[in-house]
Design a protein around this motif. Sequence first.
Motif, PDB file in Angstrom:
ATOM      1  N   HIS A  53      48.093  21.111  33.064  1.00 22.51           N
ATOM      2  CA  HIS A  53      47.067  21.700  33.913  1.00 22.51           C
ATOM      3  C   HIS A  53      45.660  21.477  33.359  1.00 22.51           C
ATOM      4  O   HIS A  53      44.726  21.172  34.100  1.00 22.51           O
ATOM      5  N   TRP A  69      54.357  16.563  32.732  1.00 18.02           N
ATOM      6  CA  TRP A  69      54.026  17.845  32.113  1.00 18.02           C
ATOM      7  C   TRP A  69      55.071  18.270  31.086  1.00 18.02           C
ATOM      8  O   TRP A  69      55.060  19.407  30.624  1.00 18.02           O
ATOM      9  N   GLU A  73      48.565  21.024  24.889  1.00 19.49           N
ATOM     10  CA  GLU A  73      48.419  21.455  26.277  1.00 19.49           C
ATOM     11  C   GLU A  73      48.813  22.920  26.402  1.00 19.49           C
ATOM     12  O   GLU A  73      49.988  23.281  26.287  1.00 19.49           O
ATOM     13  N   SER A  79      49.016  24.674  28.901  1.00 19.56           N
ATOM     14  CA  SER A  79      49.838  24.987  30.070  1.00 19.56           C
ATOM     15  C   SER A  79      51.305  24.611  29.880  1.00 19.56           C
ATOM     16  O   SER A  79      52.155  25.059  30.649  1.00 19.56           O
ATOM     17  N   THR A  80      51.602  23.828  28.858  1.00 21.08           N
ATOM     18  CA  THR A  80      52.972  23.293  28.738  1.00 21.08           C
ATOM     19  C   THR A  80      53.586  23.464  27.355  1.00 21.08           C
ATOM     20  O   THR A  80      54.799  23.335  27.210  1.00 21.08           O
ATOM     21  N   LEU A 123      51.105  27.482  35.327  1.00 18.00           N
ATOM     22  CA  LEU A 123      49.848  27.113  35.991  1.00 18.00           C
ATOM     23  C   LEU A 123      50.071  25.842  36.807  1.00 18.00           C
ATOM     24  O   LEU A 123      50.908  25.006  36.463  1.00 18.00           O
ATOM     25  N   ARG A 160      54.945  31.448  29.650  1.00 23.42           N
ATOM     26  CA  ARG A 160      54.518  30.954  28.346  1.00 23.42           C
ATOM     27  C   ARG A 160      54.334  32.113  27.367  1.00 23.42           C
ATOM     28  O   ARG A 160      53.737  33.133  27.714  1.00 23.42           O
TER      29      ARG A 160
END
Lengths: 379, 379, 379, 379
Positions: free
Chosen positions: C91, C114, C140, C142-143, C326, C335
């Motif tokens: 993201h 991702w 990252e 988001s991941t 996200l 997360r």
Amino acid sequence: MSFASGRHFLQIPGPTNVPDQVLRAMSAPTIDHRGPRFAAMVPPLLEALKPVFGTAGDVVLYPSSGTGAWEAALVNTLSPGDRVLCFETGHFATLWQRMARDLGLEVDFVPGDWRHAVDPADVPARLTPQTKAVLVVHNETSTGVTSDIAAVRRAMGDHPALLMVDTVSSLGSIDYRHDEWGVDVTVSCSQKGLMLPPGLGLNAVSAKALAASARLPRSYWAWQPIIEANKRGAFPYTPPTNLLYGLREALHMLHSEGLPQVYARHARHAAATRAAVQGWGLELLCLDPEAYSNTLTAILMPEGHDADRLREVILDRFDMSLGAGLGKVAGKVFRIGHLGHFNDLSLAGTLSGVQMGLQIAGVPVKDGVSAALSVLAEA
Amino acid sequence: MSFASGRHFLQIPGPTNVPDQVLRAMSAPTIDHRGPRFAAMVPPLLEALKPVFGTAGDVVLYPSSGTGAWEAALVNTLSPGDRVLCFETGHFATLWQRMARDLGLEVDFVPGDWRHAVDPADVPARLTPQTKAVLVVHNETSTGVTSDIAAVRRAMGDHPALLMVDTVSSLGSIDYRHDEWGVDVTVSCSQKGLMLPPGLGLNAVSAKALAASARLPRSYWAWQPIIEANKRGAFPYTPPTNLLYGLREALHMLHSEGLPQVYARHARHAAATRAAVQGWGLELLCLDPEAYSNTLTAILMPEGHDADRLREVILDRFDMSLGAGLGKVAGKVFRIGHLGHFNDLSLAGTLSGVQMGLQIAGVPVKDGVSAALSVLAEA
Amino acid sequence: MSFASGRHFLQIPGPTNVPDQVLRAMSAPTIDHRGPRFAAMVPPLLEALKPVFGTAGDVVLYPSSGTGAWEAALVNTLSPGDRVLCFETGHFATLWQRMARDLGLEVDFVPGDWRHAVDPADVPARLTPQTKAVLVVHNETSTGVTSDIAAVRRAMGDHPALLMVDTVSSLGSIDYRHDEWGVDVTVSCSQKGLMLPPGLGLNAVSAKALAASARLPRSYWAWQPIIEANKRGAFPYTPPTNLLYGLREALHMLHSEGLPQVYARHARHAAATRAAVQGWGLELLCLDPEAYSNTLTAILMPEGHDADRLREVILDRFDMSLGAGLGKVAGKVFRIGHLGHFNDLSLAGTLSGVQMGLQIAGVPVKDGVSAALSVLAEA
Amino acid sequence: MSFASGRHFLQIPGPTNVPDQVLRAMSAPTIDHRGPRFAAMVPPLLEALKPVFGTAGDVVLYPSSGTGAWEAALVNTLSPGDRVLCFETGHFATLWQRMARDLGLEVDFVPGDWRHAVDPADVPARLTPQTKAVLVVHNETSTGVTSDIAAVRRAMGDHPALLMVDTVSSLGSIDYRHDEWGVDVTVSCSQKGLMLPPGLGLNAVSAKALAASARLPRSYWAWQPIIEANKRGAFPYTPPTNLLYGLREALHMLHSEGLPQVYARHARHAAATRAAVQGWGLELLCLDPEAYSNTLTAILMPEGHDADRLREVILDRFDMSLGAGLGKVAGKVFRIGHLGHFNDLSLAGTLSGVQMGLQIAGVPVKDGVSAALSVLAEA
């Protein structure tokens, strides 16, 4: 008028304005008072306190007010019916001797007019063979009169009585020497020159005081278990941990500035305040220039004017708290505290507020602030 | 002299003295900015901000300084090569037009002597058909001169240019009316009248400004995503959560005192300060009594005296920070900030410090504090 | 259930739990940012920051979020129409390339699933003669996937493009070496591994980046004036003073623990978290064990279970905030942030809360906490 | 291992983890304790305290530790040589009866094994015509055993002795009913269920206790002057103002959560802790399930393992403080505090730390955390 803006001026003679770094230090999380971090904190804290008392001996801390430290001084050294000599220097001297009576002691209370210090020349005649202790208030918070402790001690000659001194509003602000002056118990607390919130009572204790055979019942106030426990960084009951954090910071501040500099600052502010009073044309409660207090100034209101009404005007209009007249000078006197965490410009603001308040309250006064500024500028 | 005791007097015209309740509010734990507690905080916060701007429209917050909010105003409304009209009222007006040039705009910069406000009569002649925006500093922080925004707007007549106003040192201290006066973008920040630490930039935005077709590249400063996200209590990127806690508290304080009372307090303090300056026999930088600033006072040093040397004396001796002369008045001017969280006695202390500092620095001045106290006492 | 008792568990991958000593440091009074006390604070602060970036070069601080620091990296180095190479790792990589487009750059965006890091082997083929910069997200947020920056740099060979790296959720938590790895601009912010509230954006800048001929308009973000002013302990506009107090304390904490120890702690916590995930029988979003993030773990919900519903249950029942999925993994992923001011027992509490939450939400999981505790106990 | 990261787990049975909002409340500036703002604070504070004691009568606050509040209970109600009945439920019961002896009282001390509560059936036979007071510790902080106060009172029948109860580690955490149960003096303090730092001692006082003719000397602890002064929002000596700010906030938190909810939370955490102990295969010190404490759990170490060594391992390795065995169970017992500002995930972290610590210290234990999580998840 609104209190909504700007800092309050807390110019009573204690509690004093607590430095924000002390408040921050106090807001650290409470820790285990039986663990290693706490134990490591205690000895340096006590060592840093000793020079403030002028002692190399024991200092005892209580979770208490200064009133508790008065009681501790008495119950650790005296027995029921013991005779003690006290001097009526003001409201707090009166309260301390009343406590002595309440605890079952016999009190010889030398009357006073609340406008003079203890007269050392009075001491020898007042001592009796039965006198077990002499109790003196170093700096009378109710009157702004400072007594000469070294002279009182000298006047006691070789009489075996203990000398106990209340330094509630002088410690950390006015030079004080527990050991050199021969004091046996010095009583103090946190919320004046030590710049902390209230909650900590203190005793500095001579070897002679420690050795006193005392039969007043005691437990909470007993010195010996505290002194013993302190040696290993502990306390016999839960200590006021967060106030100790604050004390550590406050002592660091005092020592960073330097005690002589701290005392000189208080002397300068007191002189400036008296210059303002003179400028205003008002009368000091203290009649003896040798005994002027460096930490607070008590001022007589002119006839026909009420001191409490003045304080109310000043609080409402300028968000400043001043000390009331206490006991027999209630309504007749107001007190300006100029001690603790305080500087020239805050004093200028304080005196400006008093001057404007006097004018608004209809008290006929002339300008006194200029005279005070002259003292400050010349320092 | 030592800085060890008492509170520092931060009398620069911003950052101002942050109230301790605001600092405490800011020390609450940071929370999830995507969670329900945060979302619930945002809308009332923005609503409480609007009356301070005098707007019912959108207010946009940035993690930034006020300088960032200047940039936001420009990049959201203008395109490369657009022509903007600026007025040289002082250092900050100069910096803002320089930023406009740096961003690729054409600037018409009306010269000024730093001692007068924008003259509305100048406006019509300076507007060109190409003028896309008029940029005015409401209260010049470098000079203590306040321009009449409503008059500037009227002078623009029906010219389609946007009106953008910097209220960095006036917002929350001097009456301001974004909507009523027809302002399109109002720029401000946290560390002056809003009584917060620096770190928050603000724009109030008219519908016309929002609709402007602007081709300057932008991403961080783009209004639309922020306004959209705010509707659901969110931000497009991580907001400065703890400053928002402080803002909530500061706005509560301003509204509790009452905005009219806040503005009156600043006017009273400014009048008292000017009375002191007159008493000292010194000259104000601002030459137009209609334009005297209510938040700061810039004072010219007499020939042969250096303003920075004076500030140094005052900082060393009285632990007070004053504002320097900036740009072309460097060394010639010093500035007293009297805005934000401030009251009569702190002002008295401030002016006392300036007076004593002037004397110590050898500047020949008479007593000005008494005149200031008269203003305060009569209020 | 009530939120009334105990501390909130803020286990999103940033903002992280701000240490109370940092919050206390930040609550000190704001000072004059043009005065000597401030000037003395700046150089040691910047020096203490450099080892966290692994640089001996310049570090630039902004009052901004991390998003602002992204923009700063671009506008200081690039010109309208410049071509940049980006990788869709998640993201935030997607948002950064979108910002690049918004600012007028040409973006080559290498698609990704991702679930993997940037593949260095992809780099050479993606570089074009026109490529002016390569943008990579180190970790990252988001991941939970960490890319190998040194390998990316090596894969660039002697191509003249600048390498820009987002370390928003890795800096101060995962070993990072700006100089050694040949990074030109490192982007970061305050509210993750630096353990501060949001409000501070950071760039570390190579000499090559500084020398880039860039024609994107810029003013607020311009490096050069900041670097120049910093040399004399100043900033070109008002800095976020109280965040700098916090940064000083946070850096002191990181260096006291030791950066290698800090990195090892994060690695240990990440390993324990993955052990719990395995115990639960759930699937990590990250498919490459070499790329597992040490600061956060993103977990896929089993089919038929909504991640946001789970997060809601955990927030309501256990007062813990977890990170949402996200962008394209919204609702499918949650997360766990395990970075910043964090320790083994808080991780145990965190994983316990996730496990109980999964059970309450009806997700069929086995015990995973025991496995995590084994990792922690063996460390 | 380092203590550098994450919050310390203070899991001794008091002082407990002080909520940060309480610490912030306490860091407000100290005010004039004789002024109107202070006076307005006192009555609602005392009213908010009463439901925590379950009384409609008088509650008295001291600047003191809980030990001072023990002394206050005795000196306000008893005379030299008075006979009191005490029960050896553990270390603190032993200390309280020792204090009674030190103050000159005659103590009948019913021996106990530290593993059972007071047996109400014992009471009638132990009462003598001379017995003036019965002293019971509600919740023995040294053993985790809770006595049934209502049953003790019933067992006293119509004997005129006063009933005095120590609620130091139960007040605000375990349901308590001063009035309903017929208690005469309830003793408590600030640093446990009231979630404050130490420094405040408390007495709740029945009319009968107030009317007791007591000849033990007293001054600091005297109830009457405090109760009188409190009526006008004052104290006879300087109160611990900042702790009162904290108390106001803490009471607000307790009442916001709801006292029944607070008590249920403590019961749930205690049940979960005992489930963990059972899982580990360890033995509780308390032998009577009816008397299990809801605020702390004391656990016996298996033969050949030292409890203090375990605590040291846990402190070094996991930065968690646990309670030591005191007095005759020193080294044999460790105590987990689970009271005050505490929640499920912090308990999970706490129990995880104990389990890992046991394993590292070589104590053969099985998994107990899972069982605790089951209790918490099912609640």
